[in-house]
Design a protein around this motif. Sequence first.
Motif: not given
Length: 233
Positions: A111-125
């Motif tokens: 249940r690690f993802f429970e309640g998570v609304d958005l995924l934010i990938p670490v951006p590259l330059a």
Amino acid sequence: MTRISFLSRLVDLIAPRACSVCGRRLSISEQIFCSKCNLHLPRTNYSQNPYENEMARLFWIQMPIERAAAMIFYQPHSQSGDFIYDLKYRNHPEIGETVGKMMAEEMTVDRFFEGVDLLIPVPLARKRQRQRGYNQSLEIAKGISEVTHIPIANDVVIRKSFTGSQTKKDRWARQENVEGAFELRNGQRINGKHVLIVDDIVTTGATILACGKELIKAGNIKVSVISIGFTKT
């Protein structure tokens, strides 16, 4: 039971795939890893206790954090972690998406993802992404999203500049290397949300901290972290 198409079998016959760990030919039902190597990957099992583990402790005091987990313990130049090098430097973005799915399937049980609304990938330059042709963290997020159906927010934070690789830098040099590297955009999109930062490897946590502190400026957000690998320092 998943049905394997005739086309898939034909493609696999013409262009056989190899295990990213041991190099053995994969069966039609195997992806990235053969069954034996998959079984013996050095899994952290951090998703079973995502609030208090060695990775989560990296961020305590410095940044409020909800949960943190990595799939495996990563050691540079190790056979078990070579697939991450393939993902980052050998033009294999498909590894990111496939392993992202695998992580999501395994951690959903906890249940690690429970309640998570958005995924934010670490951006590259931009310069770095042009050189590589893709953002490996985004590829991982795509795999996670496919399983969890959590949307990806790829326009909330940007990386302003590429100041060199973090590899071979100590803890303090890593922090200095990413200080001020990120900039919040469209902060209203994440206000009041629980966001999950997605990265490939977490070592000192410097990159995640720099990115997370910028995200927190949006106000009233919860932050969690997930990565493929975690390197003990």
